[in-house]
Design a protein around this motif. Structure first.
Motif: not given
Length: 326
Positions: A162-163, A217-218, A226-227, A234-235
């Motif tokens: 992540g950024v 999805m954070w 699942s992750v 953030n989209t």
């Protein structure tokens, strides 16, 4: 007599056909792969939850598409083939039109507007009713938006990818004139317009920097099976986010087009095997509530085993979209 009866039967069948709301757009609205417990959802998946069976939501939005590529790939032609007089077409692009790739890029005030006008004009030529929406916001609390040449790459990242930038308290726009152009086209063409950008801006800003993460999805590492390595996206929306946004956009559609308001419906929980609701299974839905408190659960399609809940249960089931008990 037989021919006359057949004509009347066909006319009656035509009159009973539900009105279709078609959706064309990108990944923020699109139907998603729900296999393996995947959590990503588009708001267009959840829209059916908020309209009764007189309205059929037919979602053609696809990940990564722009107003240009949706046409060039023949996807718009497929919608036009199905469109009937009185149906609606929600037109929402912008996220990918701003990307530099030649097969997707358009310019607001020019090619972007031209494509939006084409959708509006050709919808009307088929007797349909176009509804322009501008793009939903990204959850961008960064003082300066990070470079982002492709939202689709976010699905292959982990939390640590992540950024790494400090966030402030104010949501910052990332769409510029791409959020303005749909309103301009709507005004020029006297077309219905829903300001999805303003609606989702107010939602995310109202929730604030931390709570707004719950829409997307954070996930921290280990937080979501699942992750497993987590994600900072953030989209794109998760199940909860898509449901919340769909509810707000359903309300906005009914305000813009009062005729739709009589078909607006609501339930506490929606269960659907296709991933359009809060839960895929009735069992999981029931586990999430106190069954002795009044709760409405709507079920979209499919055949289900009716649970035995006991005399104290105050759960009310609503069977929709052809759903039935075994």
């Amino acid at each position: 007599m037989a021919i006359a009866a057949l004509v009347l039967l066909l006319m009656a069948a035509g009159q009973s056909r539900p009105t279709t709301i078609f959706i064309i757009g990108d990944s923020t609205a699109a139907n998603k792969d729900i296999s393996g417990g995947k959590q990503e959802r588009g708001w267009g998946m959840a829209l059916q939850c908020f309209f009764d069976d007189n309205i059929l939501v037919d979602n053609h939005a696809v990940n990564g598409r722009s107003s240009l590529s949706f046409i060039n790939e023949g996807r718009w032609d497929k919608v036009l083939e199905k469109l009937r007089p009185g149906d609606y077409v929600i037109i929402q692009f912008g996220h990918n039109d701003e990307k530099p790739k030649a097969d997707r890029h358009t310019d607001p005030g020019s090619t972007f507007d031209y494509n939006l006008a084409k959708y509006v004009r050709e919808t009307r030529e088929k007797g349909g009713i176009p509804v322009l929406m501008n793009c939903v916001v990204r959850r961008n609390f960064f003082v300066q938006a990070p470079e982002n040449d492709d939202d689709e790459k976010l699905r292959t990242t982990t939390f640590k990818d992540g950024v790494k930038m400090v966030e402030g308290d104010s949501l910052i726009d990332t769409h510029g004139l791409y959020r303005v152009a749909p309103r301009d086209v709507a005004e020029r063409m006297n077309c219905h317009f829903v300001d999805a950008n303003a609606i989702t801006h107010n939602l995310e800003q109202g929730l604030g920097r931390e709570a707004s993460k719950k829409l997307h999805m954070w996930f921290l590492p280990g937080e979501e099976p699942s992750v497993p390595d987590g994600r900072q996206d953030n989209t794109h929306y998760n199940i909860y986010g898509a449901y919340v946004v769909a509810r707000l956009l359903a309300d906005a559609l009914c305000e813009e087009i009062p005729l739709l308001a009589k078909y607006r419906t609501e339930a506490d929980i929606t269960v659907d095997k296709k991933g359009r609701g809060d839960f895929l299974s009735l069992e999981k839905a029931l586990e999430s509530i106190d069954t002795t408190k009044p709760t409405t659960i709507q079920i979209l399609g499919g055949e289900w085993s009716k649970p035995e809940l006991g005399k104290k249960s105050k759960v009310q089931f609503i069977l929709r979209m052809g759903a039935s008990w075994k």
